[in-house]
Design an enzyme around this catalytic site. Structure first.
Site, short mmCIF file in Angstrom:
data_model
loop_
_atom_site.label_atom_id
_atom_site.label_comp_id
_atom_site.label_asym_id
_atom_site.label_seq_id
_atom_site.Cartn_x
_atom_site.Cartn_y
_atom_site.Cartn_z
N TYR A 143 0.86 -1.19 0.00
CA TYR A 143 0.00 0.00 0.00
C TYR A 143 0.89 1.23 0.00
CZ TYR A 143 -3.31 3.53 1.83
OH TYR A 143 -4.08 4.65 2.03
N ASP A 238 9.19 2.58 -1.08
CA ASP A 238 8.25 3.25 -0.19
C ASP A 238 8.60 2.83 1.25
OD1 ASP A 238 4.60 3.48 0.08
OD2 ASP A 238 6.23 4.07 1.42
N LYS A 271 5.60 9.09 8.56
CA LYS A 271 5.43 8.54 9.90
C LYS A 271 6.52 8.99 10.89
CE LYS A 271 2.81 4.70 7.96
NZ LYS A 271 1.45 4.67 8.54
P1 KE4 Z 1 -0.47 8.35 4.69
O1 KE4 Z 1 -1.05 9.08 3.51
O2 KE4 Z 1 -1.51 7.53 5.43
O3 KE4 Z 1 0.34 9.27 5.63
O4 KE4 Z 1 0.64 7.32 4.14
C1 KE4 Z 1 0.25 6.37 3.17
C2 KE4 Z 1 1.20 5.19 3.22
C3 KE4 Z 1 2.17 5.09 2.24
N1 KE4 Z 1 3.05 4.06 2.24
C4 KE4 Z 1 3.01 3.10 3.20
C5 KE4 Z 1 4.01 1.98 3.15
C6 KE4 Z 1 2.03 3.17 4.23
O5 KE4 Z 1 2.01 2.19 5.18
C7 KE4 Z 1 1.12 4.23 4.26
C8 KE4 Z 1 0.05 4.35 5.33
N2 KE4 Z 1 -0.04 3.25 6.22
C9 KE4 Z 1 -1.35 3.01 6.82
C10 KE4 Z 1 -1.25 1.78 7.73
N3 KE4 Z 1 -1.07 0.59 6.99
C11 KE4 Z 1 -1.84 4.20 7.59
C12 KE4 Z 1 -3.02 3.91 8.48
C13 KE4 Z 1 -4.29 4.38 7.88
O6 KE4 Z 1 -4.47 4.26 6.65
O7 KE4 Z 1 -5.11 4.87 8.67
#
Ligand code: KE4
Length: 431
Positions: A143, A238, A271
């Protein structure tokens, strides 16, 4: 007694879709009532009923120091007093950029943004702009945020491109996205043979935290690097989740140990580098990054990019995790947790496999560690949900979905780890 979580959830659902501002928080995969958190401190947070939990979400990765670390809190308070946001450059953005670059040698330059989605989305635009190509490769189970081009599932074969996973994403937008199976060398070779000079980039999580915890095989990562180089595509790692979470040099530093000289072309971060505030980033070699506005033709912008309070939070966090001994202590805690869970599951005859790196861990109710998404999804979902609620009822909060990773902070004590293992032991006994 009134369940204040339930009454807050009922009220939230009147005004916010699903009662949450991010879907996974709604507990739809595991059932039950989401816990509305009122405050957090160290490795703990408390819900609306005043129930305390040992927190293994850590805001899905950022809270590597635990909640309310004094040095971070002080830095944020001081920055807030100086001003929330200026829409003009600040010295602290330079300091944070320099700190990030000092730990990730594959990057000469970095651009700060406000979310991982924004960083990943821009990394793709940059790769396309820098190469003049359209196609991108991603892997099922990884993701990269919710940008349209990345909300895609595998097509019917390697010659066909992706299909949208979300309403509102036109087929045309994902027609250049090819979705392959993670760790599948044969598919990787074939995709590059088929689409060679059309591929702008390959984007992957080096350790797939969105499949709970699945490592890219070293041989697979090696081939991704070689094929990208051979065909003129950019390798985009990523590391939004793994960056500064699995090691100070992020996951790429682990692969560089196994593959001397290994470097991605673009790295996406988030993060931990924001320490819990809205901040993410992407970076790479100067020649690529100078394609970005205002220097080059690839546009990108953001009102709150490099926000003065968020950069203070991120900078204070990076300073703490760079201190001697931090990673040995954190890795030990995480290993103790995983080893304890494995031993307990074994004792109770529960099929269980687990892995961890630095402050990130994952486990599966499967006898062997899965290597790809379809294997992960063979997990016993109802049993996972029983485990989730059994732990939650005992004051241990893990991810409310079997495909999500877990996170240990430097604030988690040996006693917290032992208490977690004891809670899990009671639940395994009941499964
Ligand atoms: P954000 O747009 O949520 O800050 O980041 C997206 C993203 C991009 N790349 C990776 C590898 C990620 O894990 C994420 C976001 N992770 C999720 C949890 N698996 C955030 C939690 C959520 O969606 O509420």
């Amino acid at each position: 007694m009134t369940d204040l979580n339930q009454s807050l959830f009922d009220r939230a659902r009147q005004v916010i879709p699903g009662g949450v501002n991010s879907p996974v928080r709604a507990f739809r995969a595991v059932g039950g009532t989401p816990r509305f958190i009122s405050r957090a401190q160290g490795p703990y947070f408390w819900d609306a009923n005043g129930q305390r939990y040992i927190d293994y979400i850590g805001s899905w990765g950022p809270m590597i120091l635990g909640h309310g670390h004094p040095a971070v809190l002080e830095a944020v308070q001081r920055a807030a007093v100086e001003g929330f946001s200026f829409g003009a450059p600040t010295e602290r953005e330079i300091e944070l950029a320099e700190a990030i670059l000092s730990h990730v040698p594959s990057m000469d330059m970095v651009r700060l943004v406000s979310s991982g989605t924004e960083a990943a989305m821009t990394a793709i635009r940059l790769a396309r702009g820098a190469t003049g190509r359209r196609k991108l490769i991603k892997f099922e189970g990884c993701y990269h945020g919710h940008a349209d081009a990345l909300l895609v599932k595998a097509g019917s074969g390697l010659a066909t491109f992706g299909n949208p996973t979300s309403a509102g994403v036109p087929a045309e937008v994902v027609q250049d996205t090819l979705v392959l199976e993670y760790n599948n060398l044969a598919q990787l070779e074939e995709a590059f043979t088929l689409h060679s000079a059309d591929i702008a980039c390959l984007m992957m999580e080096p350790i797939a935290g969105n499949m709970n915890f699945v490592r890219s095989d070293v041989a697979f990562m090696k081939r991704c690097r070689e094929l990208c180089t051979q065909h003129g595509a950019l390798l985009v790692l990523d590391e939004v989740m793994t960056g500064f979470r699995v090691a100070l040099g992020s996951a790429q530093s682990l692969y560089a140990q196994a593959l001397p000289g290994f470097k991605p072309d673009i790295t996406v971060l988030g993060k931990v580098i924001g320490g819990g505030m809205p901040l993410a980033a992407f970076g790479g070699p100067r020649a690529i990054m100078e394609q970005l506005a205002p220097l080059g033709p690839v546009y990108q912008a953001g009102t709150l990019s490099g926000n003065p309070v968020a950069t203070a939070c991120g900078l204070a966090t990076l300073k703490e995790i760079a201190k001697p001994g931090f990673w040995d202590a954190l890795s030990q805690r995480t290993h103790d947790l995983v080893d304890g869970l494995k031993a307990s599951a074994k004792k109770h005859g529960v099929p269980f496999s687990a892995d961890c790196q630095g402050g990130m861990f994952g486990f599966f109710l499967l006898p062997e560690l899965p290597r790809n998404y379809s294997s992960v999804m063979k997990s016993d979902s109802p049993r996972f949900n029983q485990l989730f609620h059994g732990l939650l009822d005992r004051g241990v909060y893990i991810a409310p979905a079997l495909y999500e990773a877990g996170f240990v902070s430097s604030a988690h004590s040996a006693e917290d780890i032992q208490a977690t293992i004891a809670a899990a032991d009671a639940v395994f006994a009941s499964l």
